[in-house]
Design a protein around this motif. Structure first.
Motif, PDB file in Angstrom:
ATOM      1  N   ASP A 122      14.017   1.832  -4.101  1.00 25.18           N
ATOM      2  CA  ASP A 122      15.037   1.645  -5.138  1.00 25.18           C
ATOM      3  C   ASP A 122      15.761   0.314  -4.988  1.00 25.18           C
ATOM      4  O   ASP A 122      16.234  -0.253  -5.971  1.00 25.18           O
ATOM      5  N   ARG A 123      15.856  -0.201  -3.758  1.00 23.30           N
ATOM      6  CA  ARG A 123      16.544  -1.479  -3.504  1.00 23.30           C
ATOM      7  C   ARG A 123      15.598  -2.674  -3.572  1.00 23.30           C
ATOM      8  O   ARG A 123      16.045  -3.815  -3.488  1.00 23.30           O
ATOM      9  N   SER A 124      14.308  -2.437  -3.702  1.00 22.91           N
ATOM     10  CA  SER A 124      13.330  -3.525  -3.717  1.00 22.91           C
ATOM     11  C   SER A 124      13.417  -4.326  -5.004  1.00 22.91           C
ATOM     12  O   SER A 124      13.822  -3.817  -6.047  1.00 22.91           O
ATOM     13  N   ASN A 125      13.006  -5.568  -4.923  1.00 26.48           N
ATOM     14  CA  ASN A 125      12.947  -6.433  -6.104  1.00 26.48           C
ATOM     15  C   ASN A 125      11.793  -6.061  -7.015  1.00 26.48           C
ATOM     16  O   ASN A 125      11.854  -6.266  -8.220  1.00 26.48           O
ATOM     17  N   GLN A 168       1.392  14.170  -6.488  1.00 28.92           N
ATOM     18  CA  GLN A 168       1.562  12.948  -7.278  1.00 28.92           C
ATOM     19  C   GLN A 168       0.884  11.780  -6.578  1.00 28.92           C
ATOM     20  O   GLN A 168       0.154  11.962  -5.604  1.00 28.92           O
ATOM     21  N   LEU A 169       1.137  10.579  -7.065  1.00 33.16           N
ATOM     22  CA  LEU A 169       0.586   9.367  -6.475  1.00 33.16           C
ATOM     23  C   LEU A 169       1.572   8.779  -5.477  1.00 33.16           C
ATOM     24  O   LEU A 169       2.784   8.887  -5.650  1.00 33.16           O
ATOM     25  N   LEU A 170       1.044   8.155  -4.446  1.00 30.39           N
ATOM     26  CA  LEU A 170       1.875   7.503  -3.429  1.00 30.39           C
ATOM     27  C   LEU A 170       2.020   6.023  -3.725  1.00 30.39           C
ATOM     28  O   LEU A 170       1.096   5.386  -4.237  1.00 30.39           O
ATOM     29  N   VAL A 171       3.167   5.474  -3.347  1.00 24.69           N
ATOM     30  CA  VAL A 171       3.375   4.029  -3.375  1.00 24.69           C
ATOM     31  C   VAL A 171       4.006   3.637  -2.040  1.00 24.69           C
ATOM     32  O   VAL A 171       4.806   4.393  -1.476  1.00 24.69           O
ATOM     33  N   GLN A 172       3.596   2.472  -1.531  1.00 20.97           N
ATOM     34  CA  GLN A 172       4.128   1.992  -0.262  1.00 20.97           C
ATOM     35  C   GLN A 172       4.213   0.477  -0.317  1.00 20.97           C
ATOM     36  O   GLN A 172       3.331  -0.193  -0.864  1.00 20.97           O
ATOM     37  N   ARG A 173       5.286  -0.062   0.258  1.00 20.82           N
ATOM     38  CA  ARG A 173       5.422  -1.519   0.313  1.00 20.82           C
ATOM     39  C   ARG A 173       4.489  -2.069   1.386  1.00 20.82           C
ATOM     40  O   ARG A 173       4.324  -1.471   2.454  1.00 20.82           O
ATOM     41  N   PHE A 174       3.896  -3.225   1.104  1.00 21.92           N
ATOM     42  CA  PHE A 174       2.960  -3.841   2.041  1.00 21.92           C
ATOM     43  C   PHE A 174       3.635  -4.123   3.388  1.00 21.92           C
ATOM     44  O   PHE A 174       3.040  -3.883   4.438  1.00 21.92           O
ATOM     45  N   GLY A 193       6.092   6.724   0.103  1.00 20.36           N
ATOM     46  CA  GLY A 193       5.586   7.436   1.267  1.00 20.36           C
ATOM     47  C   GLY A 193       4.745   6.565   2.161  1.00 20.36           C
ATOM     48  O   GLY A 193       4.945   5.359   2.249  1.00 20.36           O
ATOM     49  N   ASP A 194       3.756   7.183   2.796  1.00 16.40           N
ATOM     50  CA  ASP A 194       2.926   6.527   3.803  1.00 16.40           C
ATOM     51  C   ASP A 194       1.450   6.691   3.458  1.00 16.40           C
ATOM     52  O   ASP A 194       0.830   7.703   3.794  1.00 16.40           O
ATOM     53  N   ILE A 195       0.900   5.693   2.804  1.00 20.92           N
ATOM     54  CA  ILE A 195      -0.514   5.712   2.431  1.00 20.92           C
ATOM     55  C   ILE A 195      -1.394   5.767   3.675  1.00 20.92           C
ATOM     56  O   ILE A 195      -2.431   6.426   3.689  1.00 20.92           O
ATOM     57  N   GLY A 216       4.149  -0.465  10.261  1.00 18.16           N
ATOM     58  CA  GLY A 216       3.746   0.843  10.760  1.00 18.16           C
ATOM     59  C   GLY A 216       4.728   1.948  10.397  1.00 18.16           C
ATOM     60  O   GLY A 216       4.883   2.906  11.145  1.00 18.16           O
ATOM     61  N   LYS A 217       5.381   1.818   9.240  1.00 24.47           N
ATOM     62  CA  LYS A 217       6.341   2.832   8.822  1.00 24.47           C
ATOM     63  C   LYS A 217       6.127   3.202   7.359  1.00 24.47           C
ATOM     64  O   LYS A 217       5.535   2.456   6.607  1.00 24.47           O
ATOM     65  N   ARG A 218       6.605   4.356   6.993  1.00 25.45           N
ATOM     66  CA  ARG A 218       6.506   4.785   5.605  1.00 25.45           C
ATOM     67  C   ARG A 218       7.554   4.048   4.780  1.00 25.45           C
ATOM     68  O   ARG A 218       8.509   3.509   5.318  1.00 25.45           O
ATOM     69  N   THR A 219       7.383   4.050   3.473  1.00 24.89           N
ATOM     70  CA  THR A 219       8.395   3.544   2.558  1.00 24.89           C
ATOM     71  C   THR A 219       9.233   4.729   2.098  1.00 24.89           C
ATOM     72  O   THR A 219       8.695   5.751   1.681  1.00 24.89           O
ATOM     73  N   TRP A 220      10.525   4.588   2.198  1.00 27.03           N
ATOM     74  CA  TRP A 220      11.448   5.626   1.742  1.00 27.03           C
ATOM     75  C   TRP A 220      11.910   5.302   0.335  1.00 27.03           C
ATOM     76  O   TRP A 220      11.988   4.131  -0.053  1.00 27.03           O
TER      77      TRP A 220
END
Length: 184
Positions: A82-85, A61-67, A96-98, A73-77
């Motif tokens: 789910d808790r992000s605005n 699938q496609l990955l998404v990661q918060r800036f 994940g981790d782009i 230096g960490k992946r997005t879980w």
């Protein structure tokens, strides 16, 4: 935003604009061009490999990661996402981790662009800004044509992005107008 699938199941993200369907998000693409030199001569295969690595990390699938996670230096879980605005425009993306798949130079260019844009558009570089991957453009092939858009196949003209000579709607439209004038 939409998922497109290329040959061999390569999933890529692309932007679409709909008249009726609206999003709360503003979506845009940040593209980094690579100009390879001798002896390398396989830029399309290179881009495909980057896409394959990204797809592998997202199980096809496609990955998404918060800036902010990229900067930390960490992946997005998924639980963090789910808790992000900011909610992903694409519902089937995998947090994940782009940076585990994106080449260093391209990632640095993207980070620097986002930080520079933040100077003009405050908030652009917010922690919760979402990055999707991969968005790949295979621009290496350019069809050989004369000034009247004639190819080496009699009667075949090539216009717009399929020609390899344009990079968007405006230039594709210009080619269409010029071809229309030629046909008249």
């Amino acid at each position: 935003m939409a998922q497109e699938n290329y040959d061999n199941g390569l999933a890529v993200v692309n932007g679409h604009s709909y008249k009726e369907l609206k999003s709360e998000n503003t979506n845009l693409a940040i593209l980094c061009s690579n100009n390879f030199s001798v002896p390398f001569n396989q830029p399309i295969a290179y881009a495909q490999k980057v896409g394959e690595l990204t797809n592998m990390l997202a199980n096809g699938q496609l990955l998404v990661q918060r800036f902010g996670d990229i900067l930390d230096g960490k992946r997005t879980w998924q639980k963090e996402l789910d808790r992000s605005n900011v909610r992903p425009t694409l519902p089937d993306v995998v947090a994940g981790d782009i940076t585990a798949a994106m080449p260093y130079r391209a990632m640095i260019n993207i980070i620097n662009f986002i930080k520079a844009m933040d100077q003009v558009v405050p908030g652009f570089a917010a922690y919760e800004t979402l990055l999707y991957s991969p968005e790949l453009k295979f621009y290496s092939n350019r069809i050989r044509m004369d000034k009247d858009f004639n190819t080496n196949v009699p009667g075949l003209h090539c216009l717009g992005d399929s020609s390899g000579w344009t990079r968007g709607l405006m230039m594709s439209s210009v080619m269409g107008v010029l071809m229309g004038r030629e046909l008249v």
